[in-house]
Design a protein around this motif. Structure first.
Motif, PDB file in Angstrom:
ATOM      1  N   UNK A 630     -18.715  56.457  -7.682  1.00 24.79           N
ATOM      2  CA  UNK A 630     -18.973  55.015  -7.766  1.00 24.79           C
ATOM      3  C   UNK A 630     -20.381  54.770  -8.332  1.00 24.79           C
ATOM      4  N   UNK A 631     -20.490  53.910  -9.326  1.00 24.22           N
ATOM      5  CA  UNK A 631     -21.826  53.638  -9.899  1.00 24.22           C
ATOM      6  C   UNK A 631     -22.734  52.980  -8.864  1.00 24.22           C
ATOM      7  N   UNK A 632     -24.032  53.147  -9.076  1.00 23.92           N
ATOM      8  CA  UNK A 632     -25.000  52.489  -8.195  1.00 23.92           C
ATOM      9  C   UNK A 632     -25.357  51.139  -8.815  1.00 23.92           C
ATOM     10  N   UNK A 633     -25.146  50.096  -8.040  1.00 26.88           N
ATOM     11  CA  UNK A 633     -25.444  48.765  -8.550  1.00 26.88           C
ATOM     12  C   UNK A 633     -26.525  48.108  -7.718  1.00 26.88           C
ATOM     13  N   UNK A 634     -27.299  47.297  -8.391  1.00 27.25           N
ATOM     14  CA  UNK A 634     -28.311  46.539  -7.660  1.00 27.25           C
ATOM     15  C   UNK A 634     -28.461  45.180  -8.322  1.00 27.25           C
ATOM     16  N   UNK A 635     -28.440  44.181  -7.510  1.00 33.11           N
ATOM     17  CA  UNK A 635     -28.663  42.830  -8.009  1.00 33.11           C
ATOM     18  C   UNK A 635     -29.686  42.190  -7.087  1.00 33.11           C
ATOM     19  N   UNK A 636     -30.874  42.007  -7.606  1.00 34.50           N
ATOM     20  CA  UNK A 636     -31.952  41.477  -6.771  1.00 34.50           C
ATOM     21  C   UNK A 636     -32.452  40.170  -7.359  1.00 34.50           C
ATOM     22  N   UNK A 637     -32.280  39.120  -6.609  1.00 38.03           N
ATOM     23  CA  UNK A 637     -32.748  37.809  -7.066  1.00 38.03           C
ATOM     24  C   UNK A 637     -33.855  37.335  -6.133  1.00 38.03           C
ATOM     25  N   UNK A 638     -34.875  36.815  -6.720  1.00 34.46           N
ATOM     26  CA  UNK A 638     -36.009  36.332  -5.928  1.00 34.46           C
ATOM     27  C   UNK A 638     -36.378  34.931  -6.393  1.00 34.46           C
ATOM     28  N   UNK A 639     -36.672  34.092  -5.436  1.00 30.44           N
ATOM     29  CA  UNK A 639     -37.161  32.760  -5.762  1.00 30.44           C
ATOM     30  C   UNK A 639     -38.452  32.495  -5.015  1.00 30.44           C
ATOM     31  N   UNK A 640     -39.410  31.929  -5.719  1.00 27.25           N
ATOM     32  CA  UNK A 640     -40.646  31.519  -5.056  1.00 27.25           C
ATOM     33  C   UNK A 640     -40.982  30.115  -5.550  1.00 27.25           C
ATOM     34  N   UNK A 641     -41.197  29.222  -4.619  1.00 25.78           N
ATOM     35  CA  UNK A 641     -41.655  27.880  -4.976  1.00 25.78           C
ATOM     36  C   UNK A 641     -43.102  27.755  -4.524  1.00 25.78           C
ATOM     37  N   UNK A 642     -43.957  27.420  -5.461  1.00 29.41           N
ATOM     38  CA  UNK A 642     -45.368  27.319  -5.112  1.00 29.41           C
ATOM     39  C   UNK A 642     -45.894  25.922  -5.389  1.00 29.41           C
ATOM     40  N   UNK A 643     -46.772  25.477  -4.548  1.00 25.03           N
ATOM     41  CA  UNK A 643     -47.420  24.164  -4.713  1.00 25.03           C
ATOM     42  C   UNK A 643     -48.913  24.383  -4.551  1.00 25.03           C
ATOM     43  N   UNK A 644     -49.699  23.868  -5.473  1.00 27.61           N
ATOM     44  CA  UNK A 644     -51.112  24.182  -5.388  1.00 27.61           C
ATOM     45  C   UNK A 644     -51.982  22.998  -5.794  1.00 27.61           C
ATOM     46  N   UNK A 645     -53.206  23.088  -5.342  1.00 25.29           N
ATOM     47  CA  UNK A 645     -54.179  22.059  -5.676  1.00 25.29           C
ATOM     48  C   UNK A 645     -55.544  22.713  -5.755  1.00 25.29           C
ATOM     49  N   UNK A 646     -56.376  22.185  -6.607  1.00 22.90           N
ATOM     50  CA  UNK A 646     -57.705  22.760  -6.740  1.00 22.90           C
ATOM     51  C   UNK A 646     -58.718  21.694  -7.074  1.00 22.90           C
ATOM     52  N   UNK A 647     -59.912  21.897  -6.585  1.00 24.58           N
ATOM     53  CA  UNK A 647     -60.996  20.960  -6.876  1.00 24.58           C
ATOM     54  C   UNK A 647     -62.232  21.765  -7.249  1.00 24.58           C
TER      55      UNK A 647
END
Lengths: 1103, 473
Positions: A630-647
């Protein structure tokens, strides 16, 4: 036009608010007197008011000024501040003159924001595109070596291989420690797709670092953001530092004339193997492990077979032995060798003199060639710019049948839809094809044969002849004179031409961006960017080869085919709102608010034939002896939501303060606790502004920054899944995962403090930039190794703290400057101290890799991250090595003794650049001090008697490999060979030892004393220090005056030398930088490539 | 311009829509989160048989320790160097992580199932009991390799520093556990069916397996605690294997080949030859089983000198049948049982026959197993010698256990026969002798140090030369 109506109405509305104050709008462009280029970021202020703005990326500004305004003040670091009267015209252009007294300019910081360098409270270091374009190799990053302090660049030495780029030390125990790459705001995937086995020294190939797809011809400049205070806005994955790349862009027309510039770059590079990085073989003894193959006068030779069929037993070489602790060479001794067994060979059934080969494996290497051709077209109109660049790289390596080809097309452009609305887009297509990369690691690696398992009597060119002639696997290492199957090693040419790998990656990197300057001080930016590629890696083993690990489950097979299909896509969507305003003459406020939506998907399948191939030379999965696993399969999904502010706030060109906060939500963390905030604060104090009268001091700046950055977990570390091990009839065999996942993981956290001092003296003739940092990475998400008795190998936990403290110094000076001649020196130096402060409670050691030879790479509490552990000598109280009664060294009972660590004590580079009229010369010396390497090559290779150190004259004046001869009274005869190992023996008891000098002689003609068998690992741990002449560039630019006749704008010819000379090193027979690839597992060498001295010629023509 | 504003709005819309199903990103879509316990059990069986069969120098060196085979060029393992390749680490890894952990998980999964009807309930109970017997088999081997091992606290990821239990105490518990498991088996119904790679779900055979295992453990205890040994054996022998019965894995070939095929044939290497220890012994006895064990070299059976460098082409080789991809691997059989019963009878236990009877049965069974005629004549030539029973049984068992390295080596440890050779460079830890056990994994020193140290002290030092509690020979 109608489509703009609404927008115009809106603009009118916005404009009205300002218009109420009785103002008018002044516009203009600021250009550089030096080269006519526009200058972004120039501050434009109405004298005596708070009205002000900065120029945009094209050097343009638009400013509403009160009707009674008199003068505009233009200021910019590195330029003379200018005052211009407004007068009646609504256009005020300015040509700015450089200011000799200042050296700091504008740099691109996180999120592509241009900032005056003096205002930054953290360390950055710029490297120009030209400096990365010297040696045309596979990866531009290799040219960064020695050019930035605190950036450790280590190239594996493999063709197309990966490069380890570590900024300010390694801090993640098991995670990624590589710097992040960002090109024009687009994060570039830099995965190293080498498999786990390859990384820990098993067989495989080094497929390189994906960031090597970036074409150095496209790079305008690189800015290295070293500390977390600089990178916090990028989010957690920038915690290892960011290599921020700005590409070359098109130019707008000036004064209505369309611009078109064409540049041709052409380079040819060749090279030759640096012999100091290849084994120096002994030349006096041939094949075998000792004098025990026959009872003849030549016990190192076999006396078993009748090779030529004359009824007499013949003397034969023990061809099964891949070692050279055998019979002493003697030209009068006629021996049947491997070449007498195969009928195709001219020496078939002939004995030949027993001599050292004239052609040892260094003759195996071919002359490498590399051709790089680039065409670069830039242009623009009044409202638009474009740039088209195409580069072709065609490279062959030093190993036969190895090549690397790259095609890189980049098209970028911008268009000003409105005066204040600009769209930019870029598409970069890259195609990379590799073939015949060199294998790495211990087994199934030709280089490990040359370095560890070889016979000094074998003529490598004879192996070539027989392969060329027959196309068969006629090896020097057959099982018997009649069974010519290889036992351990294939014919080296067979290995190269039949068992080659190939790979191809097609990639698209692109973005579309809109910048909307709503008014003087408020702007919006939106960007969509994508980095996507598909990759195929194919590996082959031809029928009739030596068995080696290949395919799913890594079984040993004598033939087979594997394919690894991988695709990767990352998209980023960014919105940033910016505010930039002079609140008064003295106060400037710069603020931003933004969001970043990141999605990535990694999809891969690894499949292979099983049990071998059926039809020769057909490399297809269907051509499998057994049904495929059997083949080796990998499905990796990543989500990152970022919110930023700078002064950031600036006061009077004297004090600047920055503050950033970011909140990330990461899909890899448990869903109820997947958000985490972090931030940074930094400031700079320009004390030189308080003492402007000091002519000796042009800049004095102190800076301080603090950042705290969080990080999510690796994909798939929360939920358990089962692993399929195979199918038995109708039964699927599933097992538990080897690492226990963890539902309660929390984000990692890295806190760092940074302080720096920058000073420039003597009209910019001398300056330095000094940084100190202290970074602690805490609560790390690691799969701690656990006792197998728990039923697992490891367990994901939050544990561990690693500390990196260091000093970085950049020193620059111009010792000589005159009209024609100039000499610049730049020195970069960095020292990092790295320490594992704690692991999980009760855990003192975490093994990162277990490598061939019985050594391990570890995180050990109280030690630097990456200790090399194994067996050591046993010492008496005075530090003498203890020898057992056998005469061999005693070894420690356990293999967990710390023998060294992989981190250098310090690294640096010094560059000298001279220019004289049209000529320039520069050379770069870089060095590393400290760091350790375990040489598996010598662990085995000394044991197999290959190296010159295993042949010498002993204390009695006899060859060390001669037999030990004892007199009747137990003393040694005058003609005795062998050696007395330096050390002491215990003549007392175990409880009450009495140590006396060892006098027992051991055999030197037996493999045991030299290598792995009777020595601790410690004997083969070496210092990795080196000093190298890394780069030498001589170039000549034809003066412009002479060029005008031939329609050329510029013509430059360069001679470039790379890695020309290893000035000093302590590891013999190899380059201390060479490795199996990038990553956390360093400090171990097996079958590494020799390094290549490169010599190239470049021509650059601009039209 | 509207378009641009619209585009901005669309982009914002797109980006927010991405946040849907956010948690799904961390879900592994390619591997199951639930599997039937039977599949875990099958996997454990395969791992176990592979381990027992293998002669990979990283995984299983018992065929060397038994001196059934020796090495040709690279002789480190034949010289008892198990540290260089961290063989003990691999052993722990195989047994605890690859076998016992899956057995435990299989138990958890099967226990959680709700059986539909009475038959299913019995089958479920049978499955659980069978798992227990395989667990006993594994732990018995581990104790016989190392001495004290993690047992009571083992296989619990929440406790990463499991204590080592006293080996003798573990033995008591294993016998008890096996006894209870057998009692809980109901042969009227089935169990795993085809998912049981050893007995295809035959509960009767599992009962016999359990009883044979108890006899095996009992006899191992004989020198240490005669009473316990007697009780265990007398209670179990009647329900144990009968002539011709065997627990084995018959390999299918292809990707399910015997590891020996991979190690000896597919590897293309010539690393092993039969050792002179067994070859010379069998030559002396003119043992008819030799053709099944070895090939002829120039008309003779010649074994490689144990522990020395040997030129592959100059010695007998391992018989080709043993190198077949489908060669079945024995885990436990009647031959083994009969040798134990012979010894039990000699020790005065009541096991339904005399020592000589069982001795005869054992050798007959071995000949049958190897497909060799002439057992009767051989037994006549080599009759049971009650006066030298250790030599008589020890030598014959050692020969019969060919390819089953660990069993042969353990029999030598218990009875002291035949004479073993000392290799030229035995590892220091062996003290110049044939080892009496495996040293603990290096992993345990670093990851479970306190418990390792206690265990090491408890058994008399973590050396190859340290004798196990039952080793009184």
């Amino acid at each position: 036009m109608r489509k703009f109506t609404l927008f115009l109405a809106l603009m009118l509305f916005i404009g009205m608010q300002v218009a109420l104050a009785q103002t008018r709008t002044i516009t203009g462009t600021v250009t550089n007197a030096d080269d006519g280029s526009t200058i972004p970021g120039v501050s434009v202020v109405v004298q005596g008011t708070t009205y002000g703005t900065t120029t945009d990326l094209d050097g343009k500004y638009s400013l509403n000024v009160p009707e009674d305004a008199q003068n505009l003040i233009f200021s910019f670091v590195g330029m003379k501040t200018a005052v211009r009267e407004i007068g009646s015209s609504n256009v005020v252009n300015l040509v700015m003159e450089p200011e000799i007294t200042a050296i700091e300019g504008v740099v691109v910081t996180a999120l592509g924001i241009s900032r005056e360098k003096k205002s930054l409270g953290y360390s950055t270091q710029e490297v120009g595109g030209d400096e990365l374009n010297t040696i045309r190799g596979n990866n531009f990053v290799n040219n960064l070596r020695g050019k930035a302090s605190g950036v450790q660049v280590k190239s594996s030495g493999n063709m197309g291989g990966s490069t380890n780029v570590i900024i300010r030390g390694t801090s993640s125990i098991t995670g990624n420690n590589q710097a992040m790459y960002v090109v024009d705001g687009v994060p570039i995937n830099n995965s190293n797709n080498n498999n786990d086995g390859q990384i820990s020294g098993r067989s495989g190939y080094d497929y390189g670092s994906a960031a090597s797809d970036i074409d150095p011809n496209n790079i305008e400049s690189i800015n290295i953001l070293k500390g977390a205070a600089a990178t916090a806005l990028y989010g957690s994955r920038a915690a290892n530092g960011v290599i921020l790349i700005t590409t070359k862009k098109g130019k707008k027309s000036v004064g209505g004339a369309k611009i078109l510039g064409v540049t041709l770059n052409s380079n040819v590079t060749t090279g030759f193997v640096d012999k100091s990085t290849f084994p120096k073989y002994q030349t006096q003894y041939g094949a075998g492990y000792g004098p025990f193959y026959s009872d003849t006068d030549t016990p190192g030779l076999e006396y078993i077979y009748d090779v030529d069929g004359d009824g007499q037993i013949d003397l034969t070489v023990p061809t099964t032995e891949d070692a050279s602790v055998g019979q002493e060479f003697d030209p009068d001794l006629m021996v049947f060798q491997w070449d007498s067994y195969d009928p195709a060979n001219p020496n078939y059934h002939k004995a030949t003199p027993w001599v050292n080969t004239p052609n040892d494996p260094i003759e195996f290497f071919e002359t490498p060639w590399s051709f790089t051709n680039n065409i670069d077209i830039v242009g623009g109109g009044d409202n638009s710019t474009f740039r088209l660049s195409y580069t072709n790289l065609d490279q062959t390596g030093i190993m036969p049948n190895s090549s690397l080809k790259k095609n890189n097309v980049l098209l970028s452009g911008s268009y000003d839809i409105l005066d204040n609305l600009k769209v930019t887009a870029s598409a970069n297509y890259i195609n990379t094809k590799g073939k015949g990369r060199n294998p790495t690691g211990y087994s199934d690696n030709l280089m490990s044969s040359f370095r560890q398992w070889w016979q000094t009597n074998v003529d490598i060119l004879q192996q070539k002849e027989i392969y060329d002639q027959t196309g068969r696997n006629v090896t020097w290492n057959p099982k018997t004179p009649t069974n010519l199957d290889p036992i351990y090693w294939d014919n080296p040419y067979w290995a190269r031409y039949e068992n080659y790998q190939s790979d191809e990656r097609s990639r698209l990197i692109g973005y579309a961006q809109a910048d909307w300057q709503i008014n003087d001080y408020f702007s919006l930016m939106g960007r969509y960017s994508i980095d996507t590629y598909g990759e195929l890696q194919e590996e082959r083993k031809a029928i009739g080869s030596v068995s080696g690990e290949l395919g799913v489950g890594r079984p040993d097979v004598t033939s087979g085919y594997t394919r690894f299909d991988r695709s990767f896509t990352e998209t980023n969507i960014d919105f940033i709102a910016r505010f930039n305003k002079y609140l008064s003459d003295n106060w400037n406020l710069n603020a931003l608010l933004g969001t970043n939506i990141r999605r990535s998907k990694e999809d891969q399948v690894f499949a292979s034939t099983d049990g071998g191939l059926i039809v020769p030379n057909l490399y297809a999965l269907s051509n499998s002896v057994n049904l495929m696993q059997p083949p080796e399969e990998r499905l990796a999904e990543i989500g990152v939501n970022g919110y930023f502010a700078g002064v950031s706030v600036g006061w009077k060109n004297l004090v600047y303060l920055d503050g950033n906060v970011r909140y990330d939500q990461s899909s890899t963390l448990p869903k109820d606790k997947n958000g985490y905030p972090y931030g940074s604060i930094s400031g700079s104090f320009l004390f030189s502004s308080l003492m402007e009268d000091q002519s000796w001091l042009q800049l004095g700046k102190f800076r301080l920054g603090y950042a705290s950055v969080g990080n999510g977990a690796p994909w798939g570390s929360i939920k358990d899944t089962y692993t399929l091990n195979g199918i038995w009839g109708g039964t699927a065999m599933y097992s538990l995962p080897h690492n226990k996942q963890n539902q309660t993981l929390e984000p990692e956290r890295s806190n760092s403090l940074e302080a720096g001092l920058e000073m420039v003296f003597l009209q910019n003739r001398l300056g330095f930039d000094l940084s100190y940092y202290d970074k602690k990475t805490d609560n790390q998400i690691i799969p701690v190794a656990v006792s197998y008795a728990t039923g697992y190998s490891g367990k994901w936990v939050n544990a561990g703290k690693v500390e990196n403290k260091g000093l970085e110094l950049t020193l620059f000076g111009t010792p000589v400057i005159s009209n024609d001649f100039r000499w610049d020196i730049t020195l970069n130096w960095a020292r990092n101290r790295n320490k594992v402060v704690e692991l999980q409670e009760g855990l003192e050691n975490l093994r990162l890799a277990s490598l061939q030879g019985g050594v391990t790479i570890n995180a050990r509490v109280g030690e630097p991250l990456g200790t090399i552990q194994g067996t050591d000598y046993v010492y008496d109280d005075n530090g003498n090595r203890v020898v057992a009664s056998s005469g061999y060294y005693l070894k420690t009972a356990t293999s967990d003794v710390v023998l060294g660590d992989i981190n250098p004590d310090w690294t640096g580079g010094i560059n000298n650049a001279f220019s004289y009229r049209a000529w320039s010369l520069s050379f770069l010396i870089d060095w590393q001090r400290g760091g350790s390497i375990f040489s598996l090559d010598q662990w085995y290779g000394q044991g197999t008697g290959l190296y010159e150190e295993t042949v010498y004259t002993n204390d009695l004046g006899n060859p060390v490999r001669d037999p030990v001869v004892e007199n009747e009274d137990g003393t040694y005869a005058d003609n005795s060979g062998g050696m007395i190992l330096e050390g002491v023996v215990n003549t007392g008891t175990e409880e009450a030892p009495v140590y006396e000098t060892n006098t027992t002689r051991v055999e030197g003609g037996d493999y045991r004393v030299w290598g792995w068998s009777r020595n601790p690992n410690k004997a083969f741990v070496f210092d990795a220090s080196y000093v190298k002449l890394r780069e030498l560039v001589i170039s000549y630019s034809i003066p412009k005056a002479k060029l005008s006749k031939v329609w050329l704008d510029g013509a430059t010819f360069s001679l470039v030398g790379g890695n020309l000379w290893i000035i000093s090193k302590n590891l013999k027979h190899a380059d201390p930088e060479a490795s199996q690839g990038a990553g956390n597992i360093q400090g171990w060498q097996s079958g590494v490539m020799p390094s290549v001295r490169n010599l190239g010629l470049s021509v650059k023509l601009s039209f | 311009m509207k378009k641009i504003i619209l585009a901005f709005i669309v982009l914002i819309g797109v980006s927010t829509s991405c946040t849907k199903n956010f948690e799904d990103f961390n879900t592994d879509k390619k591997n199951p989160t639930e599997v039937p316990g039977e599949y875990l059990f099958a996997n454990a069986q395969k791992e176990l048989a592979d381990q027992v069969a293998s002669t990979n120098v990283n995984l299983n060196v018992w065929k060397l320790f038994a001196q059934h085979w020796t090495e040709t060029t690279y002789t480190d393992e034949a010289n008892y160097d198990i540290v260089n390749r961290t063989i003990a680490d691999y052993t722990f890894r195989t047994y605890y992580r690859n076998i016992l952990a899956d057995l435990k998980e299989a138990t958890n999964v099967i226990t959680a199932e709700v059986p539909e009807g009475a038959v299913a309930a019995i089958e479920r109970e049978n499955k659980l009991r069978i798992i227990e017997l395989v667990e006993v088999y594994c732990y018995n081997r581990l104790v016989d390799m190392f001495g004290d091992i993690p047992y009571g606290e083992a296989l619990d990821i929440e406790n990463i520093s499991p204590v080592y239990d006293d080996a003798a105490t573990i033995y008591d518990d294993l016998i008890l556990k096996a006894t209870n498991a057998i009692a809980g088996l109901n042969a009227a119904e089935g169990s795993y069916g085809g998912d049981d790679l050893f007995f295809h779900g035959d509960v009767t055979m599992w009962k016999k397996f359990g009883n044979t295992l108890i006899v095996k453990m009992g006899i191992t205890l004989a020198d240490y605690n005669d009473g316990k040994a007697k009780t265990a054996i007398e209670g179990a022998y009647a329900g144990a294997f009968e002539m011709g019965e065997i627990c084995e894995l018959v390999y299918l070939g292809g990707s399910n080949s015997n590891p020996l095929y991979q190690d000896l044939v597919q590897s293309g290497r010539d690393d092993f030859v039969p050792a002179n220890t067994i070859v010379d012994l069998m030559n002396g006895l003119e043992d008819p089983r030799r053709p099944a064990y070895f090939t002829l070299h120039e008309g003779e059976y010649i074994g490689g000198e144990y522990g020395y460098s040997n030129t592959f082409s100059q010695y007998s080789h391992i018989a080709p049948e043993i190198q077949e991809p489908t060669y079945p691997m024995t885990l436990l059989d009647y031959t083994e049982l009969a040798f134990y019963l012979a010894e039990a009878a000699e020790r005065g236990y009541s096991v339904g026959g005399s020592a000589a009877d069982h001795y005869t049965s054992a050798i007959t069974s071995s000949f049958d197993h190897w497909g060799i005629e002439g057992a009767a004549d051989y037994i006549t030539a080599n009759p049971y010698d009650a006066g030298n029973w250790k030599e008589s049984i020890g030598t014959q068992a050692y020969i019969a256990f060919y390819v089953r390295g660990f069993v042969g080596y353990t029999e030598w440890r218990r009875l002291g026969f035949p004479a073993m050779n000392i290799p030229p460079n035995p590892a220091e830890s062996a003290g110049g002798e044939v080892p009496r056990r495996f040293t603990y994994p290096i992993n345990e020193q670093t990851l479970n140090g306190t418990n390792y140290t206690s265990a090491s002290t408890a058994i008399g030092g973590d050396y190859l030369r340290t004798k196990l509690f039952w080793d009184k020979n």
